[in-house]
Scaffold this active site. Structure first.
Site, PDB file in Angstrom:
ATOM      1  N   ASN A 103       0.850  -1.198   0.000  1.00 22.45           N
ATOM      2  CA  ASN A 103       0.000   0.000   0.000  1.00 22.45           C
ATOM      3  C   ASN A 103       0.876   1.235   0.000  1.00 22.45           C
ATOM      4  O   ASN A 103       1.995   1.217   0.528  1.00 22.45           O
ATOM      5  CB  ASN A 103      -0.873   0.001   1.260  1.00 22.45           C
ATOM      6  CG  ASN A 103      -1.821   1.191   1.311  1.00 22.45           C
ATOM      7  OD1 ASN A 103      -2.414   1.565   0.300  1.00 22.45           O
ATOM      8  ND2 ASN A 103      -1.953   1.799   2.480  1.00 22.45           N
ATOM      9  N   HIS A 105       0.760   5.324   1.177  1.00 26.51           N
ATOM     10  CA  HIS A 105      -0.005   6.228   2.035  1.00 26.51           C
ATOM     11  C   HIS A 105       0.699   7.590   2.039  1.00 26.51           C
ATOM     12  O   HIS A 105       1.924   7.656   2.175  1.00 26.51           O
ATOM     13  CB  HIS A 105      -0.085   5.653   3.452  1.00 26.51           C
ATOM     14  CG  HIS A 105      -0.957   6.467   4.333  1.00 26.51           C
ATOM     15  ND1 HIS A 105      -2.335   6.452   4.228  1.00 26.51           N
ATOM     16  CD2 HIS A 105      -0.656   7.376   5.284  1.00 26.51           C
ATOM     17  CE1 HIS A 105      -2.837   7.306   5.112  1.00 26.51           C
ATOM     18  NE2 HIS A 105      -1.839   7.881   5.764  1.00 26.51           N
ATOM     19  N   SER A 132       4.688   6.963   2.441  1.00 28.61           N
ATOM     20  CA  SER A 132       5.155   5.677   2.965  1.00 28.61           C
ATOM     21  C   SER A 132       4.626   4.569   2.068  1.00 28.61           C
ATOM     22  O   SER A 132       3.472   4.616   1.630  1.00 28.61           O
ATOM     23  CB  SER A 132       4.606   5.427   4.378  1.00 28.61           C
ATOM     24  OG  SER A 132       4.958   6.472   5.258  1.00 28.61           O
TER      25      SER A 132
END
Ligand code: GAR
Length: 195
Positions: A103, A105, A132
């Site tokens: 993911n 972010h 991140s």
């Protein structure tokens, strides 16, 4: 070669950057999975000739989650890439792909997990801002970090300027990290004699 899927809910600019990068790699982008029929990510996928799978959530979240799980299992990607996918994946899906979901972010986690991370970190005048990339675990934006990059805010940029800096960082780094992860998986396959 390794296979990946991208899940997105919105504009899809990260999806597009990843698709363009993987087009010049040995790896395959199997499909875009999108939970919002109006998402611009779908237009981008159609332009790039990437197959689109629409999983509409409507009012029945559990049904959508099991459709999503069945789709992921049947497509059997080596890596699942969340690129602005604004849903929490159920534990059953995370458990089926342990360490294989990444993911991005838009904050320097663990600061500002969850929604509106750019706005919230911008509102905190002293807070460093950035992005991140992490492995997805059962928490919200909590899994092991793969990389972080800070965006410069020392010259007092406006919020839109800061958003642009964050997105520029995302597009520069996320495709590269995705490709690196696929390279690692590909090497693991090779060591197990699977390629
Ligand atoms: C990106 O900024 C990404 O970091 C963020 O959504 C945006 C998607 O943009 N993700 C999250 O906030 C996840 N918690 P895009 O649709 O243009 O790629």
């Amino acid at each position: 070669m390794a296979d990946c899927l991208v899940l997105a809910s919105g504009s899809g600019s990260n999806f597009e950057a990843i698709a363009l990068r993987l087009a010049n790699s040995p790896h395959r982008l199997l499909s875009l999975i999108c939970d919002r029929p109006e998402a611009f990510a779908i237009v981008r996928a159609e332009r790039l000739l990437v197959p689109v799978l629409r999983i509409s959530y409507g009012r029945r979240r559990e049904e959508a989650e099991s459709r999503l799980e069945r789709a992921l299992v049947s497509l059997a990607p080596d890596l699942i890439v969340l690129a602005g996918f604004m849903r929490i994946l159920p534990a059953a899906i995370i458990d089926r792909f342990p360490g294989r979901i990444v993911n991005i972010h838009p904050s320097l986690l663990p600061a500002y997990p969850g929604l509106s991370a750019i706005e919230r970190s911008y509102a905190d005048a002293g807070a460093p801002m950035g992005i991140s990339v992490h492995i997805v675990d059962h928490g919200v934006d909590t899994g092991p970090l793969l990389a972080q990059f800070e965006a410069d805010r020392t010259d007092g940029p406006s919020l839109p300027e800061m958003e642009e800096r964050i997105h520029t960082l995302e597009h520069r780094h996320y495709p590269h990290i995705v490709e690196e992860q696929l390279d690692i998986i590909d090497r693991e396959h090779g060591m197990r004699g699977l390629t």
